[in-house]
Write an enzyme that holds these catalytic residues in place. Structure first.
Site, PDB file in Angstrom:
ATOM      1  N   GLU A  16      31.782  22.903  96.056  1.00 20.20           N
ATOM      2  CA  GLU A  16      32.669  23.559  95.190  1.00 20.20           C
ATOM      3  C   GLU A  16      32.265  25.317  95.256  1.00 20.20           C
ATOM      4  O   GLU A  16      31.169  25.674  95.480  1.00 20.20           O
ATOM      5  CB  GLU A  16      32.923  23.254  93.984  1.00 20.20           C
ATOM      6  CG  GLU A  16      33.978  22.107  93.698  1.00 20.20           C
ATOM      7  CD  GLU A  16      35.288  22.963  93.360  1.00 20.20           C
ATOM      8  OE1 GLU A  16      35.439  24.171  93.718  1.00 20.20           O
ATOM      9  OE2 GLU A  16      36.209  22.454  93.252  1.00 20.20           O
ATOM     10  N   ASN A 145      40.743  25.344  87.441  1.00 18.63           N
ATOM     11  CA  ASN A 145      40.268  25.538  88.746  1.00 18.63           C
ATOM     12  C   ASN A 145      39.891  27.097  89.169  1.00 18.63           C
ATOM     13  O   ASN A 145      39.998  27.909  88.174  1.00 18.63           O
ATOM     14  CB  ASN A 145      41.037  24.581  89.870  1.00 18.63           C
ATOM     15  CG  ASN A 145      40.039  23.344  90.211  1.00 18.63           C
ATOM     16  OD1 ASN A 145      38.992  23.683  90.390  1.00 18.63           O
ATOM     17  ND2 ASN A 145      40.791  22.347  90.106  1.00 18.63           N
ATOM     18  N   ASP A 191      43.439  23.681  94.218  1.00 19.38           N
ATOM     19  CA  ASP A 191      42.261  23.544  93.700  1.00 19.38           C
ATOM     20  C   ASP A 191      41.758  25.056  93.558  1.00 19.38           C
ATOM     21  O   ASP A 191      41.808  25.934  92.853  1.00 19.38           O
ATOM     22  CB  ASP A 191      41.316  22.877  94.507  1.00 19.38           C
ATOM     23  CG  ASP A 191      40.167  22.059  93.980  1.00 19.38           C
ATOM     24  OD1 ASP A 191      39.443  22.921  93.277  1.00 19.38           O
ATOM     25  OD2 ASP A 191      39.583  21.032  94.089  1.00 19.38           O
TER      26      ASP A 191
END
Length: 280
Positions: A16, A145, A191
């Site tokens: 991420e 996000n 996301d």
């Protein structure tokens, strides 16, 4: 656009938060649920630094070093390769963890959480000023996000993945106002995101293995398909700012693709902008 190029092994369970900064020599991202900060070195090797139970995001600091999101707050490092020191928690509820963050042109850090059990609306989006003052920007957040700002700072784009798309705010006197839907992600889960020098918005669509590029008017300009389902976040970087880096995940997949957990690079048509750093 070029074909996505895999530039790391599938090193992460849940990659991420990629970000490019010359202050540490290039690309960093996190292996979130391992609590590790990942750094791509010039020779192609990857360093891994454990920073806590969770490592949610990383951003450079304008005075040097970096800030990393940990389980319930932030940790700060004064140098690019120092181990970060945890700061006071932003919240105490053990059922909520940090999930993503980003900075505005003034050096304020926006950091948002998500409940472990995904209870709708149980988390919040916080703003931390360079002086360390903390305020709640949004309540009733489920999966905070990507957040990034237009080149002129007049707009903020934000994904609360649970809502099904990307929202946009007007930024007035430093405050996020007039929240509205920018674009729905009807075939994926919005996301991470980033904004390029032309004001276009790049959104990683989780579960469908794509990154979608929107114009400032929300027109879909292009889509990039990757060989994995769980595309998590993206950033622009490289020597001229025209390389798009995409992190991926194999979280909870019973049959992950061989490449799941790797970082990919795509040559983009529009350059990025200087990374917005945290002023603290």
């Amino acid at each position: 656009m070029t074909t996505p190029e895999q530039i790391t092994d599938p090193l992460c369970y849940h990659g991420e938060g990629p970000v490019w900064s010359e202050s540490w020599g290039g690309l960093r991202w996190v292996d979130m649920l391992a609590g590790d900060l990942m750094t791509l070195r010039v020779d192609g090797t990857v360093d891994r630094l454990h920073v806590g139970e969770v490592a949610a995001f990383v951003r450079p600091r304008t005075q040097g070093g970096y800030v990393v999101g940990i389980e319930r707050g932030l940790a700060l490092a004064d140098g690019p390769d120092e181990v970060p020191a945890p700061q006071p928690e932003l919240w105490s509820d053990p059922g909520i963890r940090m999930n993503e963050g980003g900075c505005d042109p003034a050096g304020n850090l926006y950091a948002g959480g998500m409940p472990y059990d995904r209870t709708p609306g149980a988390a919040s989006l916080y703003r931390v000023t360079p002086a360390g003052e903390v305020s709640v920007v949004l309540e009733s957040v489920t999966t905070s996000n990507g957040i990034d700002f237009s080149p002129d700072g007049s707009r903020a784009y934000y994904n609360d993945t649970h809502t099904g798309g990307t929202d946009v705010f007007d930024v007035v006197d430093g405050e996020l106002t007039n929240r509205r839907r920018f674009h729905s992600a009807d075939d994926g889960r919005a996301d991470g995101l980033c904004v390029d020098s032309a004001g276009n918005v790049w959104v990683a669509l989780n579960r469908v293995g794509r990154v979608r590029l929107y114009s400032p008017d929300a027109e879909i300009l292009t889509e990039i398909s990757l060989p994995v389902r769980l595309t998590t976040a993206c950033t622009l970087g490289g020597a001229d700012g025209r390389d798009l880096y995409v992190t991926t995940s194999r979280e909870k997949l019973e049959d992950p693709e061989p490449e799941a957990g790797a970082v990919f690079r795509i040559r983009a048509d529009v350059p990025g902008r200087p990374v917005l750093g945290y002023g603290g």
